[in-house]
Write a protein that holds these residues in place. Structure first.
Motif, short mmCIF file in Angstrom:
data_model
loop_
_atom_site.label_atom_id
_atom_site.label_comp_id
_atom_site.label_asym_id
_atom_site.label_seq_id
_atom_site.Cartn_x
_atom_site.Cartn_y
_atom_site.Cartn_z
N MET A 1 0.85 -1.21 0.00
CA MET A 1 0.00 0.00 0.00
C MET A 1 0.88 1.26 0.00
SD MET A 1 -2.94 1.12 2.70
CE MET A 1 -3.99 -0.27 2.28
N ILE A 2 0.56 2.18 -0.90
CA ILE A 2 1.35 3.40 -1.02
C ILE A 2 0.68 4.52 -0.20
CG2 ILE A 2 2.16 5.19 -2.65
CD1 ILE A 2 3.46 2.64 -3.39
N LEU A 3 1.45 5.21 0.60
CA LEU A 3 0.94 6.40 1.29
C LEU A 3 1.25 7.63 0.45
CD1 LEU A 3 1.86 5.98 5.07
CD2 LEU A 3 -0.42 5.89 4.03
N LYS A 4 0.20 8.40 0.17
CA LYS A 4 0.41 9.65 -0.59
C LYS A 4 0.53 10.79 0.41
CE LYS A 4 -2.02 8.58 -4.82
NZ LYS A 4 -2.96 9.05 -5.81
N ILE A 5 1.63 11.53 0.29
CA ILE A 5 1.92 12.56 1.30
C ILE A 5 2.21 13.90 0.62
CG2 ILE A 5 3.41 13.16 3.25
CD1 ILE A 5 4.12 10.13 3.42
N ALA A 6 1.44 14.92 0.97
CA ALA A 6 1.75 16.28 0.49
C ALA A 6 2.79 16.88 1.43
CB ALA A 6 0.48 17.14 0.48
N LEU A 7 3.93 17.24 0.84
CA LEU A 7 5.06 17.74 1.64
C LEU A 7 5.34 19.19 1.26
CD1 LEU A 7 7.60 17.36 3.46
CD2 LEU A 7 8.74 16.35 1.47
N ARG A 187 -9.02 5.86 8.23
CA ARG A 187 -9.79 4.63 8.34
C ARG A 187 -9.23 3.54 7.43
NH1 ARG A 187 -15.88 6.23 7.57
NH2 ARG A 187 -15.72 8.03 8.92
N HIS A 188 -9.01 3.93 6.15
CA HIS A 188 -8.69 2.92 5.15
C HIS A 188 -7.22 2.53 5.11
CE1 HIS A 188 -12.75 3.07 3.90
NE2 HIS A 188 -12.68 4.32 3.47
N ILE A 193 -0.44 4.06 8.09
CA ILE A 193 -0.20 5.36 8.74
C ILE A 193 0.41 5.15 10.13
CG2 ILE A 193 -1.35 7.41 9.71
CD1 ILE A 193 -3.29 7.28 7.30
N LEU A 194 -0.11 4.18 10.86
CA LEU A 194 0.45 3.92 12.20
C LEU A 194 1.91 3.47 12.11
CD1 LEU A 194 -2.52 2.23 14.12
CD2 LEU A 194 -1.58 4.53 14.45
#
Ligand code: PRP
Length: 207
Positions: A1-7, A187-188, A193-194
């Motif tokens: 699973m890819i986390l999309k992060i605005a930096l 949630r998803h 994230i954790l």
């Protein structure tokens, strides 16, 4: 699973790179990015954004997480969904002006700032009616060219104030970089994230 992060681009980005390096993550794609705005690392996709846009992307759900200064969260009233203080990008809101400025002088003052809401709240609390002039950058110019009587801005190293002979008249809230999340992503993509938060917590500087 890819986390999309605005930096947030710029100083926050630079300091966040140091955290990624401490996590032994290869940041070569960032170092070689040139004008690229989307950077893929294993497990993560980073979207490089201007600070004020980070929460737009988070709130609209086009990214899962955002990395942004608490100065912007305060200004935008976006303080919910904050997950973590990353303790980088540490700076402080200040009231500053040229030497000889009298905070308590009678009459309506003009205040230059990138943060009109933060400035309005500050002067409301003081019971002072001021005129706020929104400035997009190099706020320090405002009192130097007599556009305003003073400024509300952030300072990190103090260099800009010092080199422009400006004096700090009051210190307001401290600011640092925060990790924020989109509600649905929490949630998803909770486990991812954790895990990311757990990793970050091992490299976040002491206060
Ligand atoms: C911020 C802030 C000050 C400067 C202070 O501006 O608005 O101008 O940093 O930093 P210092 O205390 O380390 O000198 P930024 O550099 O983000 O850009 P801007 O001037 O275009 O708003």
């Amino acid at each position: 699973m890819i986390l999309k992060i605005a930096l947030t681009k710029g100083r926050v980005e630079e300091q966040f790179m140091e955290l990624l390096e401490k996590l032994q993550i290869d940041i070569t794609p960032f170092r070689n990015k040139q004008r690229k705005l989307i950077i893929d690392l294993p497990g993560y996709q980073f979207i490089l954004a201007k600070g004020p846009d980070v929460m737009t992307f988070v709130n609209r759900g086009v990214v899962d997480l955002g990395i942004v200064g608490s100065d912007l969260l305060m200004e935008q009233g976006n303080e919910k969904n904050e997950l973590m203080d990353l303790k980088i990008g540490q700076c402080q809101f200040i009231l500053a002006s040229v030497a000889g400025f009298d905070v308590n002088a009678p009459g309506r003052k003009t205040i230059g700032t990138k943060y009109p809401r933060v400035a309005a709240r500050y002067f409301d609390r003081l019971g002072q009616d001021v005129e706020i002039i929104k400035i997009e950058g190099s706020v320090e110019l405002a009192p130097l060219i007599q556009l305003t009587d003073a400024i509300i801005d952030i300072t990190e190293t103090g260099t800009t104030l010092r080199e422009n002979n400006l004096v700090v008249y009051d210190r307001l809230t401290k600011v640092s970089t925060r990790l924020v999340a989109n509600t649905m992503a929490l949630r998803h993509k909770k486990t991812a994230i954790l895990n990311f938060m757990h990793e970050l917590s091992s490299v976040i500087p002491e206060s």
